[in-house]
Write a protein that holds these residues in place. Structure first.
Motif, PDB file in Angstrom:
ATOM      1  N   ILE A   1       0.865  -1.175   0.000  1.00 57.48           N
ATOM      2  CA  ILE A   1       0.000   0.000   0.000  1.00 57.48           C
ATOM      3  C   ILE A   1       0.909   1.234   0.000  1.00 57.48           C
ATOM      4  CG2 ILE A   1      -0.256   0.019   2.525  1.00 57.48           C
ATOM      5  CD1 ILE A   1      -3.159   1.052   2.050  1.00 57.48           C
ATOM      6  N   TYR A   2       0.570   2.196  -0.850  1.00 59.80           N
ATOM      7  CA  TYR A   2       1.394   3.401  -0.960  1.00 59.80           C
ATOM      8  C   TYR A   2       0.510   4.632  -1.042  1.00 59.80           C
ATOM      9  CZ  TYR A   2       0.280   3.735  -5.935  1.00 59.80           C
ATOM     10  OH  TYR A   2      -0.394   3.868  -7.128  1.00 59.80           O
ATOM     11  N   ASP A   3       1.094   5.747  -0.666  1.00 59.74           N
ATOM     12  CA  ASP A   3       0.427   7.040  -0.759  1.00 59.74           C
ATOM     13  C   ASP A   3       0.729   7.602  -2.144  1.00 59.74           C
ATOM     14  OD1 ASP A   3      -0.482   9.648  -0.578  1.00 59.74           O
ATOM     15  OD2 ASP A   3       0.528  10.061   1.326  1.00 59.74           O
ATOM     16  N   PRO A   4      -0.289   7.904  -2.958  1.00 57.86           N
ATOM     17  CA  PRO A   4      -0.027   8.436  -4.291  1.00 57.86           C
ATOM     18  C   PRO A   4       0.827   9.715  -4.280  1.00 57.86           C
ATOM     19  CG  PRO A   4      -2.319   7.801  -4.096  1.00 57.86           C
ATOM     20  CD  PRO A   4      -1.717   7.691  -2.726  1.00 57.86           C
ATOM     21  N   ALA A   5       0.779  10.477  -3.213  1.00 51.87           N
ATOM     22  CA  ALA A   5       1.580  11.693  -3.123  1.00 51.87           C
ATOM     23  C   ALA A   5       3.056  11.395  -2.826  1.00 51.87           C
ATOM     24  CB  ALA A   5       1.021  12.612  -2.040  1.00 51.87           C
ATOM     25  N   ALA A   6       3.341  10.230  -2.236  1.00 48.06           N
ATOM     26  CA  ALA A   6       4.721   9.840  -1.910  1.00 48.06           C
ATOM     27  C   ALA A   6       4.845   8.324  -2.034  1.00 48.06           C
ATOM     28  CB  ALA A   6       5.081  10.302  -0.511  1.00 48.06           C
ATOM     29  N   PRO A   7       4.876   7.789  -3.262  1.00 47.62           N
ATOM     30  CA  PRO A   7       4.867   6.336  -3.441  1.00 47.62           C
ATOM     31  C   PRO A   7       6.093   5.611  -2.896  1.00 47.62           C
ATOM     32  CG  PRO A   7       4.961   7.465  -5.565  1.00 47.62           C
ATOM     33  CD  PRO A   7       4.820   8.506  -4.509  1.00 47.62           C
ATOM     34  N   GLU A   8       7.199   6.328  -2.719  1.00 48.12           N
ATOM     35  CA  GLU A   8       8.386   5.663  -2.188  1.00 48.12           C
ATOM     36  C   GLU A   8       8.264   5.322  -0.710  1.00 48.12           C
ATOM     37  OE1 GLU A   8       8.579   9.993  -2.060  1.00 48.12           O
ATOM     38  OE2 GLU A   8       8.432   8.652  -3.754  1.00 48.12           O
ATOM     39  N   LEU A   9       7.239   5.866  -0.048  1.00 49.56           N
ATOM     40  CA  LEU A   9       6.973   5.560   1.359  1.00 49.56           C
ATOM     41  C   LEU A   9       5.874   4.516   1.457  1.00 49.56           C
ATOM     42  CD1 LEU A   9       7.104   9.182   2.807  1.00 49.56           C
ATOM     43  CD2 LEU A   9       8.932   7.479   2.728  1.00 49.56           C
ATOM     44  N   ALA A  10       6.127   3.360   0.891  1.00 45.50           N
ATOM     45  CA  ALA A  10       5.134   2.288   0.861  1.00 45.50           C
ATOM     46  C   ALA A  10       5.255   1.411   2.105  1.00 45.50           C
ATOM     47  CB  ALA A  10       5.338   1.448  -0.401  1.00 45.50           C
ATOM     48  N   GLU A  11       4.227   0.630   2.347  1.00 44.49           N
ATOM     49  CA  GLU A  11       4.205  -0.337   3.450  1.00 44.49           C
ATOM     50  C   GLU A  11       3.640  -1.648   2.917  1.00 44.49           C
ATOM     51  OE1 GLU A  11       5.308   0.000   6.560  1.00 44.49           O
ATOM     52  OE2 GLU A  11       5.778   2.131   6.399  1.00 44.49           O
ATOM     53  N   VAL A  12       3.972  -2.736   3.603  1.00 42.66           N
ATOM     54  CA  VAL A  12       3.445  -4.047   3.251  1.00 42.66           C
ATOM     55  C   VAL A  12       2.156  -4.262   4.039  1.00 42.66           C
ATOM     56  CG1 VAL A  12       3.894  -6.527   3.367  1.00 42.66           C
ATOM     57  CG2 VAL A  12       5.726  -4.968   2.754  1.00 42.66           C
ATOM     58  N   LEU A  13       1.170  -4.829   3.393  1.00 43.56           N
ATOM     59  CA  LEU A  13      -0.086  -5.154   4.070  1.00 43.56           C
ATOM     60  C   LEU A  13       0.049  -6.490   4.787  1.00 43.56           C
ATOM     61  CD1 LEU A  13      -2.683  -4.073   1.389  1.00 43.56           C
ATOM     62  CD2 LEU A  13      -2.208  -2.974   3.563  1.00 43.56           C
TER      63      LEU A  13
END
Length: 144
Positions: free
Chosen positions: A93-105
């Motif tokens: 899951i990622y924030d469209p505004a900052a995709p490099e700050l993703a997390e695993v579900l």
């Protein structure tokens, strides 16, 4: 018997407890926000690395590559608590505004927050115990 020196010796423990609780609450808010605005995609596991922390514990981080909604290829380093093999696909899951700050579900922000806040409360409890010893509310056992 209580003096300012005794209080000052407890301040670092109190400060650490407050900082840990603050970090837990801030991280909880960030994960809850990610749950609301985040986009879920499948990512490919590129590599896993285990790093040793300063306190002797180890942490596993995983490099994941995924495509955003716009088709851009992004890579992020995430923490995983499960064993995954290189080349497998995992939900990210990622924030469209900052995709490099993703997390695993799954994110589980409540579990994370409870564990971190519990650690901070244990520091505060230790400080209260120390203050109780110094103030004489908790009797010390004399040495033989």
């Amino acid at each position: 018997m209580f003096n300012i020196g005794m209080l000052l010796s407890c301040l670092p423990v109190i400060a650490v407890g407050i900082l840990i609780i603050g970090y837990g609450m801030r991280r909880f808010a960030a994960l809850k926000r990610l749950e609301v605005v985040g986009v879920t995609v499948l990512g490919n596991v590129l590599e896993m690395q285990t790093a040793r922390n300063a306190d002797g514990t180890s942490a596993t981080v995983t490099a994941v590559r995924f495509r955003t909604q716009t088709g851009a290829l992004k890579q992020a380093v995430v923490r995983t608590f499960a064993s995954v093999r290189i080349g497998t696909q995992i939900p990210v899951i990622y924030d469209p505004a900052a995709p490099e700050l993703a997390e695993v579900l799954p994110l589980r922000p409540g579990v994370f927050c409870a564990s971190i806040v519990g650690l901070g409360v244990s520091f505060l409890g230790t400080a209260v115990f120390m203050l109780g010893l110094f103030a004489g509310f908790i009797p010390m056992i004399p040495h033989a």
